[in-house]
Design a protein around this motif. Structure first.
Motif: not given
Lengths: 383, 266
Positions: A122, A142, A171-172, A285
């Motif tokens: 992140q 997120t 986002f991740d 997230g």
């Protein structure tokens, strides 16, 4: 939630579904892990839905193309990851300055530089906020699960149109590549904001940069009856370059205030067990998944842990965080970077010394064990 | 419609230096548009950053003044999202071929129906006279005080190699020819490139002892010949002007329409 369609998908596909639901009809992108699925799926889906997809020569060209596509009246998006997001920063500033609605997805991976393309991080929280130069404000959202990825994607398009601004979806990799259930809402179930177009008739002077009383700026599509100038220079209400100090001052205040002054209105968040919590985990997230797991398991043992999950990261919901965290013993920020949101929380709360960090920066998804170690320290139980 | 009706009078006077060639290019461009009888609402002009790029502010079209080097990328988004619009992209030599070189190559390759006009004065004018990729060896500039060792390249050859389907060159001295070439470039269905040699007496001319603006224009008469001229064989240093390629090839937006039809069938 009513649904005609339940799917088992990656987070990246949930983002695509949300974008199409919101009315996306123009996408430009460049391949990069871990976001490429968004481009791949849209290359197939968009033309079938009457929209357009183009693969550009790099990320700079991708964001430039969507800005062009927005000006002809389309809902537009691009998707990338950290290195590509870095390349987009100049044009992101352009979209802020020229007030062009667009959505930019950054599926975060480890950085800086090439970093670790296939692992979660992140680390772009501050790049989203301050990556482009100059005074500005930004909206960044997120999500921690696919239903929320869908919903935040729809929100991103709505906010982009409402405030004539780029919106970043941060986002991740973990959420992007993970598979879980997505229930696609019925048409009309989620509200959609369509572009506000000017009612000024052809031949009458139209001011593309003159806000209405409610602060919104009606647009006119390129190719329509109003011909105006769009520029990244400081500009007047016609969009023409201006170095008049009053114009410049007013423009910068407008760009910052239209977002920062609405931080409370723009705050999207979820809360779990906050009412009686002694310790709040604050996360967002994918990291919020582990934080939620931790909270639920401790609640079973009678410990008063709560979770505040942020979905709006920027503008940072300072007042909301200060209020929610007012009476607790400790706030533990759970994130996968060196404490980017922790710093914001410390600035927000009355007693920064009570804000702690539970993080991981090694490319491994943060797990409840990592949070447990920090909690033991705070609770005086040793490591 | 009269040529002056295509100009945003209230935003004049322009910011170009006395003797600048860019006004002549604007003149040729507007005469081409006027001869084609185009409506102002159907034209989008997209430009980048630099002296040349300020051209977009002075014309009464839909105008998009963007980032240094990126005009063609913005323009690609405009064109693909609304193919019925005519997209014209004036660029400087540094804008088009240094910082924007990658976008230039790929716009040529993609063959999307837009017209790029490279206003080549061989210098970065707005920033005060630094050498550009078009300056060439031996030229003096603020960043080449001892003479330039940075080799140049030929815009026309570059565009041809990258796949542009209409490539032409003229000069501000040959303004009538430039008008005709721009007109044909706009009519061409595909990516068209028109290089127009323009003079910068302020920064290029002065440092390189090329005289006043009129001398620099006259110089373009002396160093150029029509495409295919026998003089070129005798003197390879001469620069050709005219049309180098004009060919039919699948145009990007039209090809994308076919993809949409295919996709909609499912």
């Amino acid at each position: 939630m009513m649904s005609n369609q339940i799917k088992f998908v990656q987070g990246n596909e949930a983002c695509v579904e949300g974008a199409l639901y919101a009315g996306l009809n123009f996408f430009a992108g460049y391949p990069i892990t871990p976001s490429s699925e968004i481009a791949e799926i849209l290359a197939r889906r968009l033309p079938a839905a009457g929209g357009k997809f183009i693969q550009m020569e790099d990320e700079i060209a991708s964001i430039a193309a969507i800005i062009g596509g927005s000006l002809t009246g389309n809902k537009v998006m691009t998707a990338t990851s950290g290195p590509g997001f870095s390349l987009m920063q100049e044009a992101l500033g352009y979209a802020i300055m020229a007030e062009i609605p667009c959505v930019i997805v950054d599926v975060q991976r480890g950085g800086p530089s090439t970093g670790i393309p296939t692992h979660g991080s992140q680390g772009d929280v501050m790049q989203a906020r301050w990556g482009t130069h100059g005074d500005h404000a930004i909206i960044a959202l997120t999500a921690s699960n696919h239903q929320d990825v869908f919903q935040m994607t729809v929100e991103a398009f709505n906010l982009a149109e409402t405030y004539r601004t780029p919106v970043i979806l941060l986002f991740d990799e973990v959420v992007g590549h993970m598979r879980e259930k997505l229930s696609i809402p019925e048409e009309g179930e989620l509200p959609l904001v369509e572009r506000l177009r000017t009612a000024v008739k052809g031949g009458v002077d139209y001011h593309p940069y003159l806000p209405r009383e409610d602060g919104r700026l009606p647009m006119s599509d390129f190719g329509g009856v109003h011909r105006y100038n769009v520029t990244g220079l400081y500009h007047d209400m016609w969009g023409f370059p201006s170095a008049d100090p009053k114009v410049v001052h007013g423009l910068i205040h407008h760009l910052v205030d239209k977002i920062e002054n609405r931080a409370n209105l723009l705050a999207r968040y979820k809360e779990y067990y906050l009412d009686d919590a002694d310790i709040i985990l604050l996360s967002y997230g994918s990291a919020a998944r582990s934080a939620l797991h931790m909270v639920k398991s401790r609640r079973k043992r009678g410990e008063r842990l709560g979770l505040l999950e942020l979905q709006t990261l920027w503008p940072f919901p300072r007042e909301m965080v200060r209020t929610k965290c007012a009476d607790v013993e400790a706030v533990v920020v759970v994130e996968m970077n060196m404490g980017m949101i922790m710093q914001e929380v410390r600035k927000a709360v009355a007693d920064p010394a009570r804000v702690f960090l539970a993080n991981r920066i090694d490319g491994v998804f943060i797990n409840p064990e990592d949070i447990r170690s920090i909690l033991r320290l705070i609770q005086g139980k040793g490591v | 419609m009269a040529v002056k009706d295509y100009i945003r009078q209230r935003f004049l006077p322009h910011m170009w230096c006395p003797g600048c060639g860019h006004g002549t290019v604007l003149n040729s461009l507007l005469r081409a548009v006027e001869r084609l009888g185009m409506s102002k609402n159907e034209i989008v002009m997209v430009s980048g950053i630099g002296c040349s790029s300020r051209i977009s502010g002075y014309v009464d079209f839909h105008t998009l003044h963007t980032l240094h080097g990126r005009a063609l990328a913005f323009a690609t988004g405009v064109k693909l999202s609304k193919p019925e619009l005519n997209v014209i992209v004036p660029m400087g030599d540094g804008d088009a071929l240094a910082i924007g070189g990658n976008h230039f190559i790929h716009a040529c390759r993609r063959n999307i129906d837009m017209t790029a006009i490279v206003m080549n004065n061989r210098i970065y004018g707005m920033t005060g006279g630094q050498f550009s990729p078009m300056s060439g060896v031996g030229i003096h500039a603020t960043t080449a005080p001892y003479a330039n060792i940075d080799r140049d390249f030929d815009v026309v050859e570059m565009a041809l190699a990258a796949g542009a389907t209409f490539v032409a060159r003229s000069t501000v001295y040959h303004a009538q020819q430039a008008t005709d070439l721009i007109k044909q470039a706009i009519l061409h269905e595909g990516f068209s490139v028109v290089e127009i040699l323009s003079q910068c007496p302020t920064h290029f001319g002065r440092k390189n002892k090329q005289g006043a603006a009129a001398d620099m224009m006259a110089h373009y008469k002396d160093i150029t010949v029509p495409v295919g001229s026998k003089k070129k064989a005798a003197n390879p240093e001469l620069i050709e002007r005219g049309i180098f390629v004009q060919k039919d090839a699948p145009e990007y937006c039209q090809e994308y329409d076919k993809i949409m039809q295919q996709a909609m069938k499912g």
